[in-house]
Scaffold this active site. Structure first.
Site, mmCIF file in Angstrom:
data_model
loop_
_atom_site.group_PDB
_atom_site.id
_atom_site.type_symbol
_atom_site.label_atom_id
_atom_site.label_comp_id
_atom_site.label_asym_id
_atom_site.label_seq_id
_atom_site.Cartn_x
_atom_site.Cartn_y
_atom_site.Cartn_z
ATOM 1 C CG ASP A 123 -2.000 0.912 1.339
ATOM 2 O OD1 ASP A 123 -1.904 2.002 0.763
ATOM 3 O OD2 ASP A 123 -3.017 0.582 1.978
ATOM 4 C CG HIS A 125 -2.038 5.851 1.870
ATOM 5 N ND1 HIS A 125 -2.525 5.433 0.653
ATOM 6 C CD2 HIS A 125 -1.796 7.176 1.761
ATOM 7 C CE1 HIS A 125 -2.586 6.480 -0.157
ATOM 8 N NE2 HIS A 125 -2.137 7.554 0.488
ATOM 9 C CG ASP A 244 -2.984 3.643 -2.438
ATOM 10 O OD1 ASP A 244 -2.170 2.872 -1.924
ATOM 11 O OD2 ASP A 244 -3.864 4.248 -1.778
ATOM 12 C CD GLU A 287 -9.079 2.916 -1.269
ATOM 13 O OE1 GLU A 287 -9.524 3.745 -2.095
ATOM 14 O OE2 GLU A 287 -9.301 2.996 -0.035
HETATM 15 N N1 LIG Z 1 -6.772 3.513 1.990
HETATM 16 C C1 LIG Z 1 -6.343 4.712 1.656
HETATM 17 N N2 LIG Z 1 -6.320 5.098 0.409
HETATM 18 N N3 LIG Z 1 -5.930 5.512 2.646
HETATM 19 C C2 LIG Z 1 -5.480 6.852 2.483
HETATM 20 C C3 LIG Z 1 -5.299 7.543 3.806
HETATM 21 C C4 LIG Z 1 -4.763 8.930 3.632
HETATM 22 C C5 LIG Z 1 -4.516 9.693 4.927
HETATM 23 N N4 LIG Z 1 -3.493 9.072 5.702
HETATM 24 C C6 LIG Z 1 -5.804 9.815 5.730
HETATM 25 O O1 LIG Z 1 -5.909 9.324 6.820
HETATM 26 O O2 LIG Z 1 -6.734 10.389 5.267
#
Ligand SMILES: NC(=[NH2+])NCCC[C@H](N)C(=O)O
Length: 316
Positions: A123, A125, A244, A287
Site C-alpha cells: 500500500d 499508506h 495505490d 481502491e
Molecule cells: N486507503 C487509503 N487510500 N488511505 C489513504 C489515507 C490517507 C490519509 N493518511 C488519511 O488518513 O486520510
C-alpha cells in the site's frame, strides 16, 4: 489439494474521501470481459450488501466519517470471510475502499481465533490512524489501527464525542477479539505517504517495512523471501493489496495516488510468489476507482494481477 476460490465483492466506498471506489469491482469485471476472460464465470462470487446510501446523509463525526456504516460493513464482511474459510474456500476480497481490511481481518480471526495472523500490507499508506489522530476523518485510513486495537493517544490531536468513542470501541472489538493482529506480525511494502502520528507508531513498534527503493535494490524475490521469513512464526497470512501501491505513472485510477510506487510487474510477481506460501489464507485487492481513470487502466492492472495471483495459487 487445491482449494477453490470464492470472490467476495465489497462495493463499499463510505470509508474514502473521494467518490467512486464502489465502482472498482465492476470496473475489474469489465476489464475481464475486455480481455475475453471467463474468470467471473469460473469462480463463485458473493456480494456483501453495502451502506453507500449513507453518502446522501450527513457524515456524522468529523473524525470518523460514517463510522456506524463502517461498523455494519465490518461485521457483514467478517461473517462472509469467516463462513468462506469454514467452507474451506480461499476468499478473494475485492473492494471497495480499504476500510474493508478491518472486516477481512476480523473474519479470518473469527474462523481461526487461536491462530497467529500475519499481515502483508502492500500500500502507499499505512492506514494506521485512529479517530484521535486522523487528518481527514476518512475511515479507509484506519483499518490497521482497528485491527491492532490502537488509539495512539500519545499523538492525539482530535477531541471525540462519546458516540464516536463508543462506535470506535465496537469496531475494534468486532468478534470479541482485540487486538486481532500484532505489530510484530505485520510487514509493510511500498508505504510512502504517512503522517506524523503514523510515523510515531511505526517507529515505536519497529514495524518491518520495505520501501519501493529496497524492492528495487534487493529484488522482488529477495523481499518475498525476507517477508516470509519474518512472518515465519505466524500460522496464517493475509495479503492486503491496495492498488495505490502502484506508481501513478501507469494509472491514476485510485482515490489517493502517490508517486514512487511499484510497477504492475513488480506487484504481480511479488503477490504471485507470496500466494504460493501455504500459510496465505486470503487475498484482498482494493481502491480501484474508475471515475478517476482513463480507459479503465487501473482495473486492467488489478485484473492482470488477480489472474497472476490465482494462477500461482492454483498451480502450487
Ligand atoms: N486507503 C487509503 N487510500 N488511505 C489513504 C489515507 C490517507 C490519509 N493518511 C488519511 O488518513 O486520510
Amino acid at each position: 489439494m487445491t482449494k477453490s476460490l470464492k470472490i467476495i465483492e465489497v462495493k463499499s466506498e463510505i470509508g474514502a474521501g473521494t467518490r467512486g471506489a464502489s465502482l472498482g469491482v465492476d470496473a475489474i469485471k469489465i476489464a475481464a470481459l475486455d480481455y475475453g476472460s471467463r474468470f467471473f464465470k469460473k469462480h463463485a462470487c458473493v456480494e456483501v450488501p453495502n451502506e453507500n446510501h449513507l453518502l446522501l446523509e450527513s457524515s456524522g463525526s468529523a473524525y470518523a466519517k460514517r463510522i456506524s456504516g463502517i461498523l455494519t460493513m465490518t461485521e457483514r464482511l467478517s461473517d462472509m470471510v469467516r463462513d468462506t474459510l469454514n467452507e474451506k474456500h480461499f476468499p478473494v476480497v475485492l473492494g471497495g475502499d480499504h476500510s474493508c481490511a478491518a472486516g477481512t481481518i476480523a473474519g479470518i480471526k473469527a474462523a481461526y481465533p487461536k491462530s497467529r495472523l500475519g499481515l502483508i500490507w502492500i500500500d502507499a499508506h499505512a492506514d494506521i490512524h485512529s479517530p484521535y489522530t486522523t487528518p481527514s476523518g476518512n475511515m479507509h485510513g484506519m483499518p490497521l489501527a482497528i485491527s491492532l486495537d490502537e488509539d495512539n493517544l500519545n499523538s492525539k490531536v482530535n477531541q471525540l464525542d462519546q458516540e464516536t468513542i463508543n462506535y470506535w470501541y465496537q469496531l475494534k472489538n468486532v468478534g470479541n477479539i482485540a487486538p486481532k493482529i500484532k505489530y510484530e506480525d505485520l510487514v509493510m511494502i511500498s508505504v510512502r505517504d504517512t503522517e506524523k502520528p503514523e510515523d510515531y507508531l511505526l517507529r515505536k513498534n519497529n514495524v518491518k517495512m520495505f520501501s519501493t527503493a529496497e524492492v528495487r535494490k534487493r529484488g522482488v524475490e529477495r523481499v518475498v523471501i525476507e517477508t516470509m521469513m519474518y512472518l515465519d512464526h505466524c500460522d496464517i497470512i493475509l495479503l492486503s493489496f491496495d492498488v495505490d501501491a502502484l506508481d501513478p505513472t501507469s494509472s491514476r485510477g485510485t482515490g489517493t495516488p502517490v508517486t514512487g510506487g511499484l510497477t504492475e510487474r513488480e506487484a504481480g510477481i511479488m503477490l504471485s510468489r507470496m500466494v504460493t506460501n501455504p500459510k496465505v489464507c486470503c487475498f484482498e485487492i482494493v481502491e480501484v476507482n474508475p471515475t478517476l481513470d482513463r480507459e479503465n487502466q487501473m482495473a486492467e492492472h488489478a485484473f492482470e494481477i488477480l489472474v497472476k495471483v490465482t494462477n500461482a495459487f492454483r498451480n502450487d
